[in-house]
Design a protein around this motif. Structure first.
Motif, PDB file in Angstrom:
ATOM      1  N   TYR A   7      38.548  35.959  55.630  1.00  0.00           N
ATOM      2  CA  TYR A   7      37.419  36.351  54.794  1.00  0.00           C
ATOM      3  C   TYR A   7      37.739  36.025  53.339  1.00  0.00           C
ATOM      4  O   TYR A   7      38.875  36.231  52.894  1.00  0.00           O
ATOM      5  N   ALA A   8      36.748  35.550  52.610  1.00  0.00           N
ATOM      6  CA  ALA A   8      36.920  35.337  51.174  1.00  0.00           C
ATOM      7  C   ALA A   8      36.903  36.697  50.475  1.00  0.00           C
ATOM      8  O   ALA A   8      35.951  37.466  50.616  1.00  0.00           O
ATOM      9  N   LEU A   9      37.942  36.984  49.737  1.00  0.00           N
ATOM     10  CA  LEU A   9      38.038  38.235  48.979  1.00  0.00           C
ATOM     11  C   LEU A   9      37.560  37.979  47.556  1.00  0.00           C
ATOM     12  O   LEU A   9      38.146  37.172  46.825  1.00  0.00           O
ATOM     13  N   LEU A  10      36.475  38.645  47.179  1.00  0.00           N
ATOM     14  CA  LEU A  10      35.887  38.492  45.848  1.00  0.00           C
ATOM     15  C   LEU A  10      35.964  39.821  45.123  1.00  0.00           C
ATOM     16  O   LEU A  10      35.348  40.805  45.538  1.00  0.00           O
ATOM     17  N   GLY A  11      36.705  39.840  44.040  1.00  0.00           N
ATOM     18  CA  GLY A  11      36.943  41.055  43.278  1.00  0.00           C
ATOM     19  C   GLY A  11      38.328  40.952  42.680  1.00  0.00           C
ATOM     20  O   GLY A  11      39.251  40.441  43.329  1.00  0.00           O
ATOM     21  N   SER A  12      38.478  41.406  41.447  1.00  0.00           N
ATOM     22  CA  SER A  12      39.750  41.150  40.779  1.00  0.00           C
ATOM     23  C   SER A  12      39.896  41.997  39.525  1.00  0.00           C
ATOM     24  O   SER A  12      38.989  42.039  38.688  1.00  0.00           O
ATOM     25  N   ALA A  13      41.051  42.636  39.397  1.00  0.00           N
ATOM     26  CA  ALA A  13      41.356  43.319  38.136  1.00  0.00           C
ATOM     27  C   ALA A  13      41.467  42.291  37.013  1.00  0.00           C
ATOM     28  O   ALA A  13      41.068  42.555  35.871  1.00  0.00           O
ATOM     29  N   TYR A  14      42.004  41.127  37.353  1.00  0.00           N
ATOM     30  CA  TYR A  14      42.161  40.051  36.373  1.00  0.00           C
ATOM     31  C   TYR A  14      40.819  39.664  35.765  1.00  0.00           C
ATOM     32  O   TYR A  14      40.703  39.426  34.557  1.00  0.00           O
ATOM     33  N   LEU A  15      39.768  39.603  36.602  1.00  0.00           N
ATOM     34  CA  LEU A  15      38.435  39.217  36.137  1.00  0.00           C
ATOM     35  C   LEU A  15      37.580  40.415  35.731  1.00  0.00           C
ATOM     36  O   LEU A  15      36.421  40.224  35.341  1.00  0.00           O
ATOM     37  N   ARG A  16      38.106  41.618  35.854  1.00  0.00           N
ATOM     38  CA  ARG A  16      37.366  42.847  35.541  1.00  0.00           C
ATOM     39  C   ARG A  16      36.032  42.874  36.293  1.00  0.00           C
ATOM     40  O   ARG A  16      34.958  43.080  35.726  1.00  0.00           O
ATOM     41  N   THR A  17      36.125  42.688  37.585  1.00  0.00           N
ATOM     42  CA  THR A  17      34.902  42.566  38.371  1.00  0.00           C
ATOM     43  C   THR A  17      34.159  43.889  38.551  1.00  0.00           C
ATOM     44  O   THR A  17      33.018  43.870  39.037  1.00  0.00           O
TER      45      THR A  17
END
Length: 325
Positions: free
Chosen positions: A104-114
Motif C-alpha cells: 500500500y502507498a503510505l501517504l502522510g509524513s511528519a517531514y511534510l507536516r501532513t
C-alpha cells in the motif's frame, strides 16, 4: 522381529508427534489474520532504492508473518521518488508481490507536516499526493501497482485542535471525500483508507446534514480504516478489544474493513505501547484479539507501528523472550 521394529518405530513417531503438538499448542504466534507494518520515509526509500536493502527487509518481514507493507510514497529530503524515479517503486513492488506481499502507498509524513492537509490552503498539496499514486498505478503493469493506499493525516496534532476541533474534523471529512472522488474518477479499484484514532467514535459531528460519530462518517467514506488502537491491554474498558468494538460493528454493517493498529515504539504513556513488554506479550495480545474478532466480516487483521521501531524493539528483547531478531 518385524513386529518389534514396527512397534518401536510407532513409539518414536508417537513421541515426536506428541512433542510437536505440544510445541504448536504452546506457541502464542499461531494466527491466520493478515498483518501490515507502517514503513516510513527513510526505510521506504532504502527499500526501493537498494535491492540488497529490499532483500533484507522482505526476509525479515516474512519471518514476522507480515503480509502487507505500508510503503511511504511521497517526498522526502528534496526527492520525490514516486514522481521522479517510478521505476524504483515498480521494481520493489513487483519483487514484493512475487514474495507474496501486498503493498500500500503510505501517504502522510511528519517531514511534510501532513496534519496541515486538512486546511484549505493545503488542500491542493494533499490531493496531489493521491493523484501521483493514481497516476503511478495507471502507468504501471498490474504486477507493479500498489494494492491500496494508507493515509496518515491527523488533524488532532494541530495546535488549533483545542479551539477548532469540530471545524478541523469537517475539513478532514471534506478532504476524505475529495480523495475518494479522485479514486472514482480514475476508475481504479485499489483500496483506500486512513489511520484514525479509536476515540473518534466518541465525537458526534454534523457533516453534510447528517449527525453521527466521526468514526462512522470516516467508515462511510473510505474502503477501510486502520484503527490506531494503541493499548497494550486486551481486555477491559480501556483495552484493545473494547476500543475497536464500535468501529468493528459499524464497519460490518456497512461492509467495510477494520485493521487494528498496535504500537511498539516508545511512548510516555506505557499503556499505549508494547515497547516495555516482550514480543511474546504482543503475540498473545494479537492472538486474543483475533479470537475476539475473527468471526466479524469487518476484521482485516493488524498493523504494527512502525518498521524501524519494530526492529529496534525486537533487537532489545531480553534473551530467550523474543521470537527472533
Amino acid at each position: 522381529m518385524r513386529f518389534q521394529f514396527t512397534t518401536r518405530l510407532a513409539r518414536v513417531f508417537l513421541a515426536r508427534s506428541t512433542l510437536l503438538l505440544g510445541l504448536v499448542l504452546a506457541l502464542p504466534f499461531a494466527r491466520a489474520a493478515d498483518r501490515a507494518v507502517w514503513t516510513w520515509e527513510r526505510e521506504s526509500y532504502a527499500m526501493v532504492g537498494s535491492p540488497a536493502a529490499a532483500d533484507e527487509a522482505l526476509r525479515f518481514l516474512q519471518g514476522k508473518r507480515v503480509t502487507t507493507i505500508y510503503l511511504y510514497a511521497d517526498a522526502y529530503r528534496g526527492r520525490n521518488l514516486i514522481a521522479q524515479r517510478p521505476e524504483l517503486y515498480r521494481r520493489f513492488i513487483q519483487r514484493a508481490h512475487g514474495e507474496g506481499f501486498k503493498v500500500y502507498a503510505l501517504l502522510g509524513s511528519a517531514y511534510l507536516r501532513t496534519e496541515e492537509y486538512v486546511l484549505p490552503q493545503r488542500r491542493a498539496a494533499a490531493l496531489a499526493t493521491m493523484q501521483r499514486v493514481l497516476s503511478y498505478n495507471a502507468g504501471s503493469r498490474p504486477e507493479a501497482r500498489f494494492d491500496g493506499v494508507n493515509l496518515d493525516i491527523e488533524p488532532h496534532i494541530l495546535a488549533q485542535w483545542k479551539t477548532q476541533k469540530m471545524e478541523l474534523l469537517r475539513q478532514y471529512l471534506d478532504l476524505s471525500q475529495a480523495f475518494m472522488t479522485l479514486k472514482r474518477a480514475s476508475g481504479q479499484t485499489l483500496s483506500i483508507g486512513p489511520a484514525i484514532p479509536f476515540w473518534l467514535d466518541g465525537i458526534e459531528l454534523e457533516w453534510n446534514g447528517v449527525t453521527r460519530p466521526v468514526s462512522e462518517h470516516v467508515i462511510d467514506l473510505y474502503d477501510y480504516v486502520a484503527l490506531m488502537d494503541y493499548r497494550h491491554r486486551v481486555d477491559g474498558s480501556d483495552g484493545i478489544i473494547a476500543h475497536a468494538a464500535n468501529e468493528m460493528a459499524y464497519a460490518a454493517k456497512k461492509r467495510k474493513r477494520v485493521v487494528i493498529g498496535l504500537e511498539v515504539t516508545p511512548n510516555e504513556l506505557s499503556k499505549v505501547t508494547f515497547n516495555h513488554l516482550t514480543e511474546i506479550d504482543l503475540e498473545r495480545a494479537v492472538a486474543q484479539t483475533e479470537r475476539a474478532y475473527r468471526d466479524s466480516p469487518a476484521f482485516a487483521g493488524f498493523a504494527l507501528h512502525h518498521y524501524r521501531g519494530y526492529r529496534r524493539w525486537l533487537a532489545g528483547q531480553p534473551a530467550g523472550l523474543g521470537a527472533g531478531k
